[in-house]
Scaffold this motif. Structure first.
Motif, mmCIF file in Angstrom:
data_model
loop_
_atom_site.group_PDB
_atom_site.id
_atom_site.type_symbol
_atom_site.label_atom_id
_atom_site.label_comp_id
_atom_site.label_asym_id
_atom_site.label_seq_id
_atom_site.Cartn_x
_atom_site.Cartn_y
_atom_site.Cartn_z
ATOM 1 N N ILE A 111 0.812 -1.216 0.000
ATOM 2 C CA ILE A 111 0.000 0.000 0.000
ATOM 3 C C ILE A 111 0.847 1.268 0.000
ATOM 4 N N THR A 112 2.149 1.123 -0.183
ATOM 5 C CA THR A 112 3.036 2.277 -0.282
ATOM 6 C C THR A 112 2.977 2.844 -1.706
ATOM 7 N N PRO A 113 3.006 4.164 -1.896
ATOM 8 C CA PRO A 113 3.002 4.724 -3.249
ATOM 9 C C PRO A 113 4.105 4.114 -4.121
ATOM 10 N N PRO A 114 3.852 3.949 -5.417
ATOM 11 C CA PRO A 114 4.785 3.218 -6.288
ATOM 12 C C PRO A 114 6.222 3.717 -6.232
ATOM 13 N N HIS A 115 6.430 5.023 -6.201
ATOM 14 C CA HIS A 115 7.793 5.553 -6.244
ATOM 15 C C HIS A 115 8.546 5.316 -4.934
ATOM 16 N N LEU A 116 7.832 4.857 -3.890
ATOM 17 C CA LEU A 116 8.476 4.613 -2.601
ATOM 18 C C LEU A 116 8.584 3.127 -2.264
ATOM 19 N N ARG A 117 8.032 2.257 -3.126
ATOM 20 C CA ARG A 117 8.084 0.820 -2.845
ATOM 21 C C ARG A 117 9.489 0.287 -3.085
ATOM 22 N N ASN A 118 10.051 -0.328 -2.057
ATOM 23 C CA ASN A 118 11.373 -0.943 -2.191
ATOM 24 C C ASN A 118 11.439 -2.147 -1.265
ATOM 25 N N PRO A 119 10.911 -3.296 -1.730
ATOM 26 C CA PRO A 119 10.890 -4.470 -0.855
ATOM 27 C C PRO A 119 12.276 -4.939 -0.443
ATOM 28 N N GLY A 120 13.301 -4.570 -1.212
ATOM 29 C CA GLY A 120 14.658 -4.942 -0.828
ATOM 30 C C GLY A 120 15.099 -4.322 0.478
ATOM 31 N N ILE B 266 -0.273 -10.283 -6.330
ATOM 32 C CA ILE B 266 -0.957 -9.268 -7.136
ATOM 33 C C ILE B 266 -0.003 -8.705 -8.190
ATOM 34 N N ARG B 267 0.919 -7.874 -7.781
ATOM 35 C CA ARG B 267 1.898 -7.344 -8.737
ATOM 36 C C ARG B 267 3.129 -8.237 -8.831
ATOM 37 N N GLY B 268 3.393 -9.009 -7.788
ATOM 38 C CA GLY B 268 4.579 -9.860 -7.746
ATOM 39 C C GLY B 268 5.813 -9.147 -7.226
ATOM 40 N N THR B 269 5.670 -7.893 -6.811
ATOM 41 C CA THR B 269 6.819 -7.097 -6.373
ATOM 42 C C THR B 269 7.517 -7.720 -5.171
ATOM 43 N N ASN B 270 6.753 -8.030 -4.132
ATOM 44 C CA ASN B 270 7.348 -8.567 -2.907
ATOM 45 C C ASN B 270 7.861 -9.980 -3.097
ATOM 46 N N ILE B 271 7.049 -10.826 -3.718
ATOM 47 C CA ILE B 271 7.397 -12.251 -3.775
ATOM 48 C C ILE B 271 8.659 -12.474 -4.600
ATOM 49 N N ARG B 272 8.844 -11.709 -5.668
ATOM 50 C CA ARG B 272 10.075 -11.840 -6.462
ATOM 51 C C ARG B 272 11.296 -11.526 -5.608
ATOM 52 N N ALA C 78 0.576 -9.309 -12.041
ATOM 53 C CA ALA C 78 1.497 -10.375 -12.450
ATOM 54 C C ALA C 78 0.797 -11.411 -13.322
ATOM 55 N N ALA C 79 -0.510 -11.635 -13.086
ATOM 56 C CA ALA C 79 -1.246 -12.659 -13.835
ATOM 57 C C ALA C 79 -1.810 -12.131 -15.156
ATOM 58 N N TYR C 80 -1.547 -10.862 -15.484
ATOM 59 C CA TYR C 80 -2.055 -10.318 -16.738
ATOM 60 C C TYR C 80 -1.322 -10.972 -17.914
ATOM 61 N N LYS C 81 -2.078 -11.664 -18.744
ATOM 62 C CA LYS C 81 -1.564 -12.364 -19.926
ATOM 63 C C LYS C 81 -0.485 -13.399 -19.575
ATOM 64 N N ARG C 82 -0.503 -13.891 -18.328
ATOM 65 C CA ARG C 82 0.440 -14.948 -17.928
ATOM 66 C C ARG C 82 -0.330 -16.109 -17.319
ATOM 67 N N GLY C 83 0.033 -17.327 -17.693
ATOM 68 C CA GLY C 83 -0.453 -18.508 -17.008
ATOM 69 C C GLY C 83 0.401 -18.773 -15.783
ATOM 70 N N VAL C 84 0.060 -19.832 -15.048
ATOM 71 C CA VAL C 84 0.774 -20.130 -13.802
ATOM 72 C C VAL C 84 2.253 -20.390 -14.056
ATOM 73 N N GLU C 85 2.583 -21.101 -15.113
ATOM 74 C CA GLU C 85 3.985 -21.396 -15.389
ATOM 75 C C GLU C 85 4.771 -20.125 -15.711
ATOM 76 N N ALA C 86 4.147 -19.228 -16.455
ATOM 77 C CA ALA C 86 4.821 -17.962 -16.767
ATOM 78 C C ALA C 86 4.988 -17.101 -15.511
ATOM 79 N N ILE C 87 4.016 -17.134 -14.620
ATOM 80 C CA ILE C 87 4.148 -16.397 -13.363
ATOM 81 C C ILE C 87 5.266 -17.000 -12.515
ATOM 82 N N ARG C 88 5.325 -18.319 -12.482
ATOM 83 C CA ARG C 88 6.405 -18.991 -11.739
ATOM 84 C C ARG C 88 7.768 -18.525 -12.225
ATOM 85 N N ALA C 89 7.929 -18.482 -13.553
ATOM 86 C CA ALA C 89 9.205 -18.023 -14.107
ATOM 87 C C ALA C 89 9.451 -16.551 -13.771
#
Length: 421
Positions: free
Chosen positions: A282-291, A314-320, A360-371
């Motif tokens: 829920i942090t504004p995009p320019h301030l998101r830094n999961p690292g 959702i976006r995959g930002t944190n999990i990546r 993250a799931a936009y135009k991606r199947g599960v295998e593509a999301i995994r990659a």
């Protein structure tokens, strides 16, 4: 999405200020207040003895990022209102002039209440809303509370010695009960209750999965119990062997505990979060830094096969980032498990992912999301099982089937315009 609370009665200002920290998991871009004074409605922290007070913890889904835009004031003729609301109004430009939905909403309410009276004015405004809105407003007659007519956004209440308080979640009230969907309440110099159709129960599924505090009651559930049920159900579809279960802090912990218990695997705190970093999602995009927000603990994962549980993807930002941290810490394998189905559609009801292309799931199947996230395997909780557990709810972001008719392409454009107009 955000947190809202208000009180009317003895020490209402003090009550409102005490609720604010218990709503900051719903928004931490800023905290705003309004209160009743001898000179009318004022913005700013209320005195403890204010007769009526509002608080808003901001998570922006409309209007510019990083700006405290609520509470908002409006005056129509001799009627002055202050408002806080939780949700998103997609068609706010059709309600009234305003830079963003909250401003248009309070102006529309002031106009319609002046012209039609309180009860009919509120009903008329809600009949025109596309989106979702639970609101609190300071009026000349007392504190107005309205639960979203489809129940998408939560609202609860509790009597306290000398008054009544309302908040997005029961945890902020120290208990209490939920307002029924479509119920409007006026408490103060007048007391009134009335219904706004349709009065359905379509609570946002993501409230239960991720957004709400685990100690709140919502939709007839203790939120923690829902997440335990999701974790157990996720274990039912497991098809791999691994050594330990880890989770993405903090909201995934409860589901991960149930998942690990069901499979007889140890749960380890292999990923830790800086408690001062706030919620990255829920942090504004320019301030998101999961690292900067997460670290992995090598001693708990080195050489091991790790099942990494998260509540949603959702976006995959944190999990990546977390998958990479676990690999860098020496994990032999990282298998991601998500305690909800793929999020494939935008939200127009109070969460800040209003376009498909950011998912993250936009135009991606599960295998593509995994990659994409870099995991060795990826399993989501099946949608059918998810529905069995949650029952009647808004599943729009999972299915594209919303509680009201929404033209997705038009709504995406409208939401982007509200950010950058």
């Amino acid at each position: 999405m955000c947190g809202i609370a208000g009180a009317w009665g003895r020490s209402a200002g003090e009550v409102a200020k005490r609720m604010a920290p218990w709503l900051m998991h719903r928004g931490h871009e800023g905290v705003g207040y309004a209160y009743i004074s001898q000179d009318g409605v004022k913005l700013g922290p209320p005195p403890d003895d204010a007769e009526g007070a509002l608080v808003h913890t901001r998570y922006s889904t409309s209007g510019a990022y990083g700006v405290q835009l609520q509470p908002v004031l409006a005056k129509h003729r001799d009627l002055e209102l202050a408002l806080v609301f939780n949700g998103t109004v997609v068609n706010y430009k059709q309600l009234a002039d305003g830079r963003f939905d909250g401003e248009a909403l309070v102006r529309a309410l002031a106009r319609e209440i002046w012209e039609r009276g309180l009860e009919e004015g509120v009903i008329h405004v809600y009949s025109k809303i596309v989106g979702a809105a639970s609101l609190l407003a300071l009026t000349p007659w007392g504190l107005l509370a309205v639960r979203d007519p489809r129940g998408v956004r939560p609202l609860a209440y509790r009597h306290y010695g000398g008054g009544m308080a309302f908040a997005s979640e029961t945890v902020a009230l120290g208990g209490g009960q939920e307002l029924a969907p479509g119920l409007a309440v006026l408490y103060g110099k007048r007391l009134a209750f009335w219904k706004i159709p349709p009065g359905e129960n379509k609570l946002c599924a993501m409230e239960l999965v991720y957004f709400a505090h685990h100690a709140s009651s919502m939709g007839g559930w203790l939120v923690a119990d829902v997440r335990r049920a999701l974790g157990r159900a996720l274990a039912e579809v497991e098809d791999r062997e691994f050594d330990v279960v880890a989770y993405v802090p903090e909201t995934a912990r409860t589901a991960a505990e149930a998942f690990a218990e069901a499979l007889g695997k140890p749960l380890v705190d292999a990923v830790v979060k800086n408690r001062f970093a706030g919620r990255v999602f829920i942090t504004p995009p320019h301030l998101r830094n999961p690292g900067d927000a997460f670290r992995a603990v090598p001693e708990l994962v080195v050489g091991k096969r790790v099942a990494l549980v998260d509540d949603s993807l959702i976006r995959g930002t944190n999990i990546r980032t977390v998958v990479r941290l676990l690999r860098d810490a020496g994990a032999r394998e990282v298998h991601v498990r998500i305690a909800s189905p793929p999020v494939m559609w935008p939200c127009f009801f109070g969460l800040d992912f209003p376009t498909r292309k950011e998912l993250a799931a936009y135009k991606r199947g599960v295998e593509a999301i995994r990659a994409y996230i870099g995991a060795d395997s990826l399993i989501y909780l099946p949608l059918e099982r998810f529905r069995q557990i949650l029952g009647s709810a808004c599943y729009g972001c999972f299915t594209g089937e919303y509680p009201i008719d929404v033209d997705v392409e038009e709504a995406e454009v409208a939401q982007i315009d509200s950010r950058y107009a």
